[in-house]
Design a protein around this motif. Structure first.
Motif, mmCIF file in Angstrom:
data_model
loop_
_atom_site.group_PDB
_atom_site.id
_atom_site.type_symbol
_atom_site.label_atom_id
_atom_site.label_comp_id
_atom_site.label_asym_id
_atom_site.label_seq_id
_atom_site.Cartn_x
_atom_site.Cartn_y
_atom_site.Cartn_z
ATOM 1 N N GLY A 11 0.575 -1.129 0.124
ATOM 2 C CA GLY A 11 -0.056 0.024 0.006
ATOM 3 C C GLY A 11 0.693 1.206 0.054
ATOM 4 O O GLY A 11 0.288 2.442 -0.035
ATOM 5 N N GLU A 12 2.066 1.097 0.316
ATOM 6 C CA GLU A 12 2.998 2.382 0.176
ATOM 7 C C GLU A 12 2.766 3.080 -1.223
ATOM 8 O O GLU A 12 2.793 2.303 -2.331
ATOM 9 N N LYS A 13 2.879 4.241 -1.084
ATOM 10 C CA LYS A 13 2.942 5.109 -2.244
ATOM 11 C C LYS A 13 3.944 6.205 -2.216
ATOM 12 O O LYS A 13 4.326 6.689 -1.182
ATOM 13 N N ARG A 27 3.108 2.542 -6.422
ATOM 14 C CA ARG A 27 2.369 2.125 -5.540
ATOM 15 C C ARG A 27 2.653 0.552 -5.184
ATOM 16 O O ARG A 27 2.647 -0.293 -6.314
ATOM 17 N N ILE A 28 3.063 0.293 -4.112
ATOM 18 C CA ILE A 28 3.099 -1.156 -3.742
ATOM 19 C C ILE A 28 2.125 -1.799 -3.693
ATOM 20 O O ILE A 28 1.256 -1.541 -2.800
ATOM 21 N N ARG A 37 4.651 -6.673 -6.457
ATOM 22 C CA ARG A 37 3.845 -6.318 -7.509
ATOM 23 C C ARG A 37 3.675 -4.700 -7.418
ATOM 24 O O ARG A 37 3.394 -4.285 -6.136
ATOM 25 N N ILE A 38 3.985 -4.008 -8.288
ATOM 26 C CA ILE A 38 3.872 -2.481 -8.139
ATOM 27 C C ILE A 38 3.018 -1.955 -9.203
ATOM 28 O O ILE A 38 3.066 -2.359 -10.360
ATOM 29 N N ARG A 44 0.190 7.403 -18.079
ATOM 30 C CA ARG A 44 -0.526 5.866 -18.385
ATOM 31 C C ARG A 44 -0.166 5.240 -17.114
ATOM 32 O O ARG A 44 0.367 5.805 -16.045
ATOM 33 N N ARG A 45 -0.368 3.799 -17.108
ATOM 34 C CA ARG A 45 -0.185 3.052 -15.764
ATOM 35 C C ARG A 45 0.168 1.720 -16.186
ATOM 36 O O ARG A 45 -0.285 1.201 -17.269
ATOM 37 N N TRP A 46 1.072 1.146 -15.400
ATOM 38 C CA TRP A 46 1.584 -0.202 -15.498
ATOM 39 C C TRP A 46 1.532 -0.839 -14.379
ATOM 40 O O TRP A 46 1.973 -0.325 -13.356
#
Length: 92
Positions: A11-13, A27-28, A37-38, A44-46
């Motif tokens: 949940g860390e950002k 974000r974790i 997984r991040i 855009r988003r990956w």
């Protein structure tokens, strides 16, 4: 498990400056076994899995309209991983 993976919490950002004009939000999502997984958000988003012993796997990507799409990994990804303390990861 290496210390580089133990330092990241679910949940860390983080906001990471890639250069003077560009920042990304990381974000974790979760950690399992030797993998983190991040999510990486720019325009855009990956979503990627980062393996402790090298390599990444692209799980999903979204275009700038927020729609699921086949968006290539960004050229700045190795620099970002280095800044996050995941510099041992090989980007394929």
């Amino acid at each position: 498990m290496s210390s580089r993976h133990r330092d990241h919490k679910h949940g860390e950002k983080r906001v990471v400056a890639l250069d003077q004009n560009r920042t990304v939000v990381v974000r974790i999502v979760k950690q399992f076994g030797d993998t983190i997984r991040i999510d990486i958000e720019e325009s855009r988003r990956w979503r990627i899995d980062v393996k402790q012993y090298g390599g990444i796997e692209l799980i999903a990507s979204w275009n700038s309209d927020g729609k699921l799409d086949d968006v290539p990994l960004p050229v700045w990804l190795p620099d970002l991983l280095h800044r996050l303390g995941l510099q041992g990861v090989v980007v394929e």
